[in-house]
Structures are given as structure tokens and as C-alpha cells.
Design an enzyme around this catalytic site. Structure first.
Site, PDB file in Angstrom:
ATOM      1  N   TRP A 135      60.559 -35.835  33.070  1.00 23.87           N
ATOM      2  CA  TRP A 135      60.218 -36.319  31.664  1.00 23.87           C
ATOM      3  C   TRP A 135      59.625 -37.527  31.682  1.00 23.87           C
ATOM      4  O   TRP A 135      58.550 -37.634  30.925  1.00 23.87           O
ATOM      5  CB  TRP A 135      61.861 -36.514  30.893  1.00 23.87           C
ATOM      6  CG  TRP A 135      61.593 -36.874  29.471  1.00 23.87           C
ATOM      7  CD1 TRP A 135      61.779 -36.271  28.561  1.00 23.87           C
ATOM      8  CD2 TRP A 135      61.420 -38.477  29.033  1.00 23.87           C
ATOM      9  NE1 TRP A 135      61.573 -37.130  27.348  1.00 23.87           N
ATOM     10  CE2 TRP A 135      61.657 -38.546  27.665  1.00 23.87           C
ATOM     11  CE3 TRP A 135      61.475 -39.399  29.829  1.00 23.87           C
ATOM     12  CZ2 TRP A 135      61.126 -39.409  26.875  1.00 23.87           C
ATOM     13  CZ3 TRP A 135      61.019 -40.554  29.033  1.00 23.87           C
ATOM     14  CH2 TRP A 135      61.347 -40.788  27.604  1.00 23.87           C
ATOM     15  N   SER A 175      74.836 -38.302  42.725  1.00 21.78           N
ATOM     16  CA  SER A 175      75.542 -37.595  43.631  1.00 21.78           C
ATOM     17  C   SER A 175      75.574 -38.245  45.008  1.00 21.78           C
ATOM     18  O   SER A 175      74.695 -38.912  45.413  1.00 21.78           O
ATOM     19  CB  SER A 175      74.783 -36.011  43.885  1.00 21.78           C
ATOM     20  OG  SER A 175      73.670 -36.270  44.562  1.00 21.78           O
ATOM     21  N   SER A 176      76.265 -37.717  45.834  1.00 14.36           N
ATOM     22  CA  SER A 176      76.509 -38.263  47.222  1.00 14.36           C
ATOM     23  C   SER A 176      75.092 -37.864  47.915  1.00 14.36           C
ATOM     24  O   SER A 176      74.908 -38.799  49.059  1.00 14.36           O
ATOM     25  CB  SER A 176      77.510 -37.788  47.950  1.00 14.36           C
ATOM     26  OG  SER A 176      77.587 -36.278  47.920  1.00 14.36           O
ATOM     27  N   GLU A 177      74.421 -37.065  47.708  1.00 18.67           N
ATOM     28  CA  GLU A 177      72.925 -36.646  48.216  1.00 18.67           C
ATOM     29  C   GLU A 177      71.881 -37.477  47.586  1.00 18.67           C
ATOM     30  O   GLU A 177      70.734 -37.534  48.338  1.00 18.67           O
ATOM     31  CB  GLU A 177      72.635 -35.083  47.961  1.00 18.67           C
ATOM     32  CG  GLU A 177      73.351 -34.335  48.602  1.00 18.67           C
ATOM     33  CD  GLU A 177      74.790 -34.005  48.359  1.00 18.67           C
ATOM     34  OE1 GLU A 177      76.012 -33.755  48.982  1.00 18.67           O
ATOM     35  OE2 GLU A 177      74.974 -34.225  47.017  1.00 18.67           O
ATOM     36  N   ILE A 229      74.516 -25.377  40.988  1.00 15.60           N
ATOM     37  CA  ILE A 229      75.510 -26.202  40.743  1.00 15.60           C
ATOM     38  C   ILE A 229      75.328 -27.434  41.409  1.00 15.60           C
ATOM     39  O   ILE A 229      75.848 -28.610  41.094  1.00 15.60           O
ATOM     40  CB  ILE A 229      77.226 -25.575  41.169  1.00 15.60           C
ATOM     41  CG1 ILE A 229      77.232 -24.453  40.280  1.00 15.60           C
ATOM     42  CG2 ILE A 229      78.007 -26.670  41.030  1.00 15.60           C
ATOM     43  CD1 ILE A 229      78.727 -23.829  40.786  1.00 15.60           C
ATOM     44  N   ARG A 266      59.412 -43.215  36.950  1.00 15.87           N
ATOM     45  CA  ARG A 266      60.658 -42.167  37.097  1.00 15.87           C
ATOM     46  C   ARG A 266      61.981 -43.127  36.478  1.00 15.87           C
ATOM     47  O   ARG A 266      62.604 -42.581  35.640  1.00 15.87           O
ATOM     48  CB  ARG A 266      61.137 -42.209  38.443  1.00 15.87           C
ATOM     49  CG  ARG A 266      60.197 -40.889  38.819  1.00 15.87           C
ATOM     50  CD  ARG A 266      60.612 -40.520  40.383  1.00 15.87           C
ATOM     51  NE  ARG A 266      62.001 -40.090  40.740  1.00 15.87           N
ATOM     52  CZ  ARG A 266      62.195 -38.958  40.111  1.00 15.87           C
ATOM     53  NH1 ARG A 266      61.313 -37.744  40.022  1.00 15.87           N
ATOM     54  NH2 ARG A 266      63.583 -38.348  40.280  1.00 15.87           N
ATOM     55  N   ASN A 280      65.198 -36.324  34.391  1.00 17.84           N
ATOM     56  CA  ASN A 280      64.568 -37.715  34.027  1.00 17.84           C
ATOM     57  C   ASN A 280      63.367 -37.853  34.661  1.00 17.84           C
ATOM     58  O   ASN A 280      62.369 -38.520  33.795  1.00 17.84           O
ATOM     59  CB  ASN A 280      65.841 -38.811  34.138  1.00 17.84           C
ATOM     60  CG  ASN A 280      67.129 -38.680  33.389  1.00 17.84           C
ATOM     61  OD1 ASN A 280      67.073 -38.011  32.538  1.00 17.84           O
ATOM     62  ND2 ASN A 280      68.364 -39.471  34.131  1.00 17.84           N
ATOM     63  N   GLY A 281      63.271 -37.896  35.804  1.00 16.09           N
ATOM     64  CA  GLY A 281      61.863 -37.977  36.396  1.00 16.09           C
ATOM     65  C   GLY A 281      60.748 -37.342  35.874  1.00 16.09           C
ATOM     66  O   GLY A 281      59.778 -37.830  35.768  1.00 16.09           O
ATOM     67  N   LEU A 314      88.657 -39.111  23.622  1.00 17.96           N
ATOM     68  CA  LEU A 314      87.878 -38.372  24.515  1.00 17.96           C
ATOM     69  C   LEU A 314      88.006 -39.114  26.094  1.00 17.96           C
ATOM     70  O   LEU A 314      87.848 -40.569  26.042  1.00 17.96           O
ATOM     71  CB  LEU A 314      86.581 -38.490  24.274  1.00 17.96           C
ATOM     72  CG  LEU A 314      85.510 -37.961  25.306  1.00 17.96           C
ATOM     73  CD1 LEU A 314      85.620 -36.443  25.521  1.00 17.96           C
ATOM     74  CD2 LEU A 314      83.979 -38.399  24.859  1.00 17.96           C
ATOM     75  N   HIS A 364      65.105 -42.514  33.654  1.00 17.35           N
ATOM     76  CA  HIS A 364      66.531 -42.806  33.654  1.00 17.35           C
ATOM     77  C   HIS A 364      66.937 -43.567  32.526  1.00 17.35           C
ATOM     78  O   HIS A 364      68.105 -43.365  31.947  1.00 17.35           O
ATOM     79  CB  HIS A 364      66.859 -43.335  34.819  1.00 17.35           C
ATOM     80  CG  HIS A 364      66.622 -42.650  36.211  1.00 17.35           C
ATOM     81  ND1 HIS A 364      66.923 -41.249  36.410  1.00 17.35           N
ATOM     82  CD2 HIS A 364      65.758 -42.869  37.191  1.00 17.35           C
ATOM     83  CE1 HIS A 364      66.437 -40.608  37.431  1.00 17.35           C
ATOM     84  NE2 HIS A 364      65.936 -41.911  38.171  1.00 17.35           N
ATOM     85  N   ASP A 411      69.976 -33.598  34.541  1.00 15.72           N
ATOM     86  CA  ASP A 411      68.801 -33.271  35.246  1.00 15.72           C
ATOM     87  C   ASP A 411      67.366 -33.405  34.535  1.00 15.72           C
ATOM     88  O   ASP A 411      67.362 -32.911  33.371  1.00 15.72           O
ATOM     89  CB  ASP A 411      68.707 -32.114  36.077  1.00 15.72           C
ATOM     90  CG  ASP A 411      67.786 -31.999  37.238  1.00 15.72           C
ATOM     91  OD1 ASP A 411      67.413 -33.026  37.497  1.00 15.72           O
ATOM     92  OD2 ASP A 411      67.563 -30.900  37.745  1.00 15.72           O
TER      93      ASP A 411
END
Length: 236
Positions: A7, A47-49, A177, A15, A4-5, A113, A19, A2
Site C-alpha cells: 500500500w 508473526s514469529s517469522e 494461512i 513501508r 501495508n508495505g 468484545l 503500517h 497484509d
């Protein structure tokens, strides 16, 4: 990942520049995970949102995702990293879905990994799609309703073959979360930092690991019940 924008805004940049800058922090976190012997790293990329964001920003994010998949695969292969994408891919363009499949196939034999990118992912979506699988089994007579257990639900979730996460890191100063791994994070340690994601470097990553190392993880037990009580007791 969280901030990026924000920053970018601090630097009078669009923005999307934030990213792009965040991709460097992705590399740093992957490299640090490999160095520290971490088994699984999951990055919440989209996210889905996030579809609710301005159309132009979403389009640029999809373009960045395409480019990053193409550029980073060779680096992942060199570092023995296996790439997996979790989330509902159906909303992505056919070209992006093909690029995702190719990237996963290219690293499928790597044994180091496991790097998971959560894209069009939501914790509620994850639980719903797992419940739908169980419902179909009940409808087909393969499963009785009273046979639905926690383990049955968990088996239908994304990355059911991997352990639940130990540590949740959120950058950017928010302390929530935000619909990420709701089921899997029941006993995850939560670490919040004010650093924006593009500033989250190797030292910041190690600070989060140091925080985790200081925790006494009891999973409902008392500290005295644990085999090693040397770790600081942080409360009942």
C-alpha cells in the site's frame, strides 16, 4: 493484516507509513466487531517469522506497537473491549512487556468484545508449547501417554478458554494461512480479499461477514443432517 508495505509502495511512501495507516483499519475492524456483536476478534500483528524482516522495519514496528498500546487503551475501555496479547513475549523488550501487561490489566474487567493481538505468534509455536506442557505432565507422572487426546492438546494452546475461530480474513491478495492458528482453524471459513489492509474499512469488513453468512457449515455432516438447510449448499 497484509499489504501495508505494498500500500505504501503504491504511494511512493516508506513501508512504515503503511503500517501506521493500518492502525486506522484496526480501529475500524474493532468498532465494526462491537457493532455486529462479534465476541472475539484476533488480529495477526507480528508473526514469529517477521523477525526476518529488515532490522529497521522491525524496530519501527516495535515502536508503533508501543505507541498504539498507549493510545488505544482508553478507546478500548470506552467501548468495553478486553485486550489480550497472544504469542511468545520473551523476545520483546522489558519495556514493551510491561506496556503489554499494563494494557491487559487496564481492560481486564471489560465484558464486551475480546480483542486479541497475535504478536510474535506462530501456529507451530503454539502447538509446540502445548505439547511441551503435556510432556512435562507425562514426565511428572501426572498423565499417561495414552491419555493425550485432542482436547488435552487444545487445552494447552493460546486462548484455550475461547472458541475456535469461525472466520479467517486475509487481506492483500495472498491465499494462505501463513502459520496462523493452525490447530484452531481446522473448520474455519477462509476469506481472501485483494484489498490491502489500510483500505480494509467497515464496508469491506461487512462484505466478509456476508460471505460467512452464505456458508453452510457442516463439520463433517451432510447438509440434510443439519437442523437448518436453508443456507445454500456449497458442495460435499
Amino acid at each position: 493484516m497484509d499489504g501495508n508495505g505494498r500500500w505504501a509502495k503504491q504511494r511512493d511512501l516508506p513501508r512504515h507509513a503503511g503500517h501506521k495507516a493500518g492502525v486506522k483499519s484496526v480501529r475500524a475492524s474493532v468498532e465494526q466487531s462491537v457493532k455486529r456483536g462479534i465476541e472475539v476478534l484476533t488480529l495477526f500483528a507480528f508473526s514469529s517469522e517477521n523477525w526476518k524482516r529488515p532490522e529497521k522495519e522491525v524496530s519501527l514496528l516495535m515502536d508503533l506497537f508501543m505507541v498504539a498500546l498507549q493510545r488505544e487503551v482508553k478507546r478500548l475501555k470506552r467501548n468495553n473491549v478486553r485486550l489480550r496479547i497472544i504469542g511468545d513475549r520473551s523476545a520483546f523488550s522489558e519495556k514493551l512487556q510491561q506496556r503489554i501487561a499494563a494494557a491487559e490489566a487496564s481492560t481486564a474487567d471489560n465484558s464486551g468484545l475480546v480483542l486479541q493481538i497475535a504478536a510474535n505468534y506462530g501456529g507451530r509455536w503454539d502447538i509446540v508449547q502445548a505439547v511441551r506442557k503435556l510432556a512435562r505432565s507425562v514426565e511428572a507422572g501426572e498423565l499417561a501417554a495414552d491419555q493425550i487426546t485432542e482436547s488435552a492438546v487444545a487445552s494447552g494452546l493460546s486462548f484455550a478458554d475461547l472458541p475456535d475461530p469461525d472466520l479467517f480474513i486475509r487481506t492483500g491478495g495472498e491465499q494462505r494461512i501463513s502459520n496462523f492458528m493452525l490447530w484452531q482453524s481446522a473448520y474455519t471459513e477462509l476469506y481472501f480479499t485483494d484489498r490491502y489492509w489500510p483500505d480494509f474499512d467497515a464496508d469491506a469488513f461487512d462484505a466478509a461477514l456476508d460471505f460467512f453468512a452464505s456458508r453452510q457449515r457442516r463439520f463433517g455432516m451432510t447438509g440434510e443432517q443439519l437442523p437448518d438447510t436453508a443456507t445454500q449448499d456449497l458442495g460435499d
